[in-house]
Scaffold this motif. Structure first.
Motif, PDB file in Angstrom:
ATOM      1  N   LEU A 112       1.914  -5.441  12.734  1.00  0.00           N
ATOM      2  CA  LEU A 112       3.296  -5.228  13.173  1.00  0.00           C
ATOM      3  C   LEU A 112       3.759  -3.872  12.669  1.00  0.00           C
ATOM      4  N   TRP A 113       4.329  -3.076  13.573  1.00  0.00           N
ATOM      5  CA  TRP A 113       4.770  -1.736  13.197  1.00  0.00           C
ATOM      6  C   TRP A 113       6.220  -1.505  13.619  1.00  0.00           C
ATOM      7  N   SER A 114       6.840  -0.555  12.956  1.00  0.00           N
ATOM      8  CA  SER A 114       8.166  -0.085  13.366  1.00  0.00           C
ATOM      9  C   SER A 114       8.426   1.276  12.743  1.00  0.00           C
ATOM     10  N   GLY A 115       9.218   2.078  13.435  1.00  0.00           N
ATOM     11  CA  GLY A 115       9.687   3.330  12.861  1.00  0.00           C
ATOM     12  C   GLY A 115      10.880   3.115  11.957  1.00  0.00           C
ATOM     13  N   ASN A 116      11.452   1.906  12.006  1.00  0.00           N
ATOM     14  CA  ASN A 116      12.606   1.593  11.161  1.00  0.00           C
ATOM     15  C   ASN A 116      12.722   0.078  11.029  1.00  0.00           C
ATOM     16  N   PHE A 117      12.588  -0.430   9.808  1.00  0.00           N
ATOM     17  CA  PHE A 117      12.617  -1.871   9.580  1.00  0.00           C
ATOM     18  C   PHE A 117      14.005  -2.401   9.241  1.00  0.00           C
ATOM     19  N   SER A 118      15.014  -1.551   9.252  1.00  0.00           N
ATOM     20  CA  SER A 118      16.370  -2.028   9.010  1.00  0.00           C
ATOM     21  C   SER A 118      16.794  -2.971  10.135  1.00  0.00           C
ATOM     22  N   LYS A 150     -10.083  -8.312   7.146  1.00  0.00           N
ATOM     23  CA  LYS A 150      -9.454  -9.423   7.871  1.00  0.00           C
ATOM     24  C   LYS A 150      -8.086  -9.809   7.298  1.00  0.00           C
ATOM     25  N   LYS A 151      -7.316  -8.811   6.887  1.00  0.00           N
ATOM     26  CA  LYS A 151      -5.974  -9.063   6.374  1.00  0.00           C
ATOM     27  C   LYS A 151      -4.937  -8.542   7.371  1.00  0.00           C
ATOM     28  N   ASN A 152      -3.814  -9.229   7.477  1.00  0.00           N
ATOM     29  CA  ASN A 152      -2.744  -8.782   8.356  1.00  0.00           C
ATOM     30  C   ASN A 152      -2.005  -7.601   7.739  1.00  0.00           C
ATOM     31  N   LEU A 153      -1.392  -6.790   8.614  1.00  0.00           N
ATOM     32  CA  LEU A 153      -0.819  -5.528   8.145  1.00  0.00           C
ATOM     33  C   LEU A 153       0.507  -5.219   8.826  1.00  0.00           C
ATOM     34  N   VAL A 154       1.509  -4.903   8.004  1.00  0.00           N
ATOM     35  CA  VAL A 154       2.793  -4.371   8.459  1.00  0.00           C
ATOM     36  C   VAL A 154       2.800  -2.876   8.143  1.00  0.00           C
ATOM     37  N   VAL A 155       3.155  -2.045   9.129  1.00  0.00           N
ATOM     38  CA  VAL A 155       3.164  -0.597   8.920  1.00  0.00           C
ATOM     39  C   VAL A 155       4.566  -0.040   9.149  1.00  0.00           C
ATOM     40  N   SER A 200      -9.106  -5.790  -4.402  1.00  0.00           N
ATOM     41  CA  SER A 200      -7.651  -5.613  -4.432  1.00  0.00           C
ATOM     42  C   SER A 200      -6.930  -6.507  -3.426  1.00  0.00           C
ATOM     43  N   LEU A 201      -7.613  -6.881  -2.337  1.00  0.00           N
ATOM     44  CA  LEU A 201      -6.976  -7.727  -1.318  1.00  0.00           C
ATOM     45  C   LEU A 201      -7.400  -9.187  -1.403  1.00  0.00           C
ATOM     46  N   ASP A 202      -8.067  -9.556  -2.467  1.00  0.00           N
ATOM     47  CA  ASP A 202      -8.481 -10.949  -2.639  1.00  0.00           C
ATOM     48  C   ASP A 202      -7.252 -11.861  -2.712  1.00  0.00           C
ATOM     49  N   GLY A 203      -7.179 -12.828  -1.807  1.00  0.00           N
ATOM     50  CA  GLY A 203      -6.075 -13.781  -1.795  1.00  0.00           C
ATOM     51  C   GLY A 203      -4.802 -13.281  -1.141  1.00  0.00           C
ATOM     52  N   ILE A 204      -4.816 -12.073  -0.595  1.00  0.00           N
ATOM     53  CA  ILE A 204      -3.617 -11.489   0.019  1.00  0.00           C
ATOM     54  C   ILE A 204      -3.413 -12.043   1.429  1.00  0.00           C
ATOM     55  N   ASP A 205      -2.164 -12.373   1.759  1.00  0.00           N
ATOM     56  CA  ASP A 205      -1.825 -12.858   3.097  1.00  0.00           C
ATOM     57  C   ASP A 205      -1.474 -11.707   4.042  1.00  0.00           C
ATOM     58  N   VAL A 206      -0.644 -10.782   3.562  1.00  0.00           N
ATOM     59  CA  VAL A 206      -0.179  -9.671   4.394  1.00  0.00           C
ATOM     60  C   VAL A 206      -0.070  -8.410   3.537  1.00  0.00           C
ATOM     61  N   CYS A 207      -0.496  -7.285   4.107  1.00  0.00           N
ATOM     62  CA  CYS A 207      -0.319  -5.974   3.467  1.00  0.00           C
ATOM     63  C   CYS A 207       0.856  -5.251   4.126  1.00  0.00           C
ATOM     64  N   ILE A 208       1.536  -4.423   3.361  1.00  0.00           N
ATOM     65  CA  ILE A 208       2.629  -3.592   3.881  1.00  0.00           C
ATOM     66  C   ILE A 208       2.324  -2.147   3.520  1.00  0.00           C
ATOM     67  N   ASP A 209       2.180  -1.291   4.538  1.00  0.00           N
ATOM     68  CA  ASP A 209       1.823   0.115   4.321  1.00  0.00           C
ATOM     69  C   ASP A 209       3.028   1.024   4.517  1.00  0.00           C
ATOM     70  N   PHE A 210       3.403   1.736   3.460  1.00  0.00           N
ATOM     71  CA  PHE A 210       4.371   2.831   3.526  1.00  0.00           C
ATOM     72  C   PHE A 210       3.725   4.013   2.807  1.00  0.00           C
ATOM     73  N   THR A 211       2.842   4.717   3.531  1.00  0.00           N
ATOM     74  CA  THR A 211       2.112   5.827   2.921  1.00  0.00           C
ATOM     75  C   THR A 211       2.420   7.116   3.675  1.00  0.00           C
ATOM     76  N   ILE A 257       0.867  -1.179   0.000  1.00  0.00           N
ATOM     77  CA  ILE A 257       0.000   0.000   0.000  1.00  0.00           C
ATOM     78  C   ILE A 257       0.903   1.228   0.000  1.00  0.00           C
ATOM     79  N   GLY A 258       0.931   1.924  -1.133  1.00  0.00           N
ATOM     80  CA  GLY A 258       1.835   3.054  -1.313  1.00  0.00           C
ATOM     81  C   GLY A 258       3.009   2.658  -2.185  1.00  0.00           C
ATOM     82  N   LEU A 259       2.976   3.057  -3.448  1.00  0.00           N
ATOM     83  CA  LEU A 259       4.025   2.653  -4.383  1.00  0.00           C
ATOM     84  C   LEU A 259       4.973   3.819  -4.658  1.00  0.00           C
TER      85      LEU A 259
END
Length: 249
Positions: free
Chosen positions: A99-105, A72-77, A45-56, A6-8
């Motif tokens: 699951l969230w983080s301010g920095n995924f490094s 009902k989809k899981n989300l990484v922010v 758009s989320l049909d069949g999706i396991d996890v979403c990743i948001d960088f918006t 989510i957010g390209l």
């Protein structure tokens, strides 16, 4: 695994590249970006999706989370700047894996560990003061950034003689001994540099993390999505790092 980005933007493109290299199937959702597969979050758009990743953006991430959770989809922010709405986010994410983080490094999270342990020692050495400096590219909108806020929180927790963060300009006074100064600089194309200083009259200890690009953040975000698949609950990057560190032992 099927991932929806989510957010390209620049981070979204980096995540897409890493996810494809790790043999995941990827779709992208963005209302304006060329190359996006869908313009909005929907059942289609989320049909069949396991996890979403948001960088918006901080302005849109909470609403995005509500839409993802309703489906009902899981989300990484990885979006930053929304942490004052943490309670609202927890409520929105109830019933899904989040699951969230301010920095995924991954390297940055090792850096967090080093800062935490050093600050614990320095709390018993009153000769040493502490400060934080973060430098990012001139397109970054939040200041201090999410990682700098996390570093500040770590120091306050590990160094109790520091009671609060001061992130503004000292106009007509000097800092109080119980204040942790967190300074920000925006310049050029710097991906992200974070420095923690422990300074005394006789020497300075300096801890640095220097990101060389977005790939490290993207790799961590994809690892987080892999970790989150099939899970329910509210997680942070610390939960992922426990698994990473456990495998290293």
């Amino acid at each position: 695994m099927n991932i929806a980005i989510i957010g390209l933007g620049k981070m979204g493109l980096a995540i897409k590249k890493v996810a494809l290299e790790r043999n995941h199937k990827v779709i992208a959702i963005d209302p304006i970006a060329p190359g996006a597969d869908f313009k909005e979050i929907s059942n289609k758009s989320l049909d069949g999706i396991d996890v979403c990743i948001d960088f918006t953006t901080a302005a849109t991430v909470l609403e995005n989370a509500k839409k993802v959770a309703a489906l009902k989809k899981n989300l990484v922010v990885g979006t930053t700047g929304w942490y004052d709405k943490m309670d609202e986010m927890k409520s929105a994410a109830n019933g899904i894996g989040f699951l969230w983080s301010g920095n995924f490094s991954i390297g940055m999270n090792v850096f967090f560990h080093a800062v935490r342990e050093t600050a614990k020692v320095m709390n018993n050495l009153p000769e040493y003061d502490a400060a934080v400096l973060e430098v990012h590219h001139n397109q970054k909108k939040d200041s201090p950034g999410g990682s700098a806020q996390i570093i500040g929180k770590i120091i306050l927790e590990s160094m109790p003689r520091k009671k609060k963060i001061f992130a503004d300009r000292f106009a007509d006074r000097k800092p109080n001994p119980d204040e942790l100064h967190v300074a920000s600089m925006r310049c050029g194309s710097v991906p992200g540099t974070h420095t923690v200083l422990f300074d005394s009259p006789v020497d300075t200890i300096e801890l640095n993390h220097i990101a060389r690009g977005r790939e490290g953040f993207a790799f961590g975000a994809v690892l987080a999505a892999e970790f989150l698949k099939g899970k329910k609950g509210f997680f942070s990057i610390d939960d992922l790092m426990k698994e990473v560190i456990g495998k290293a032992k």
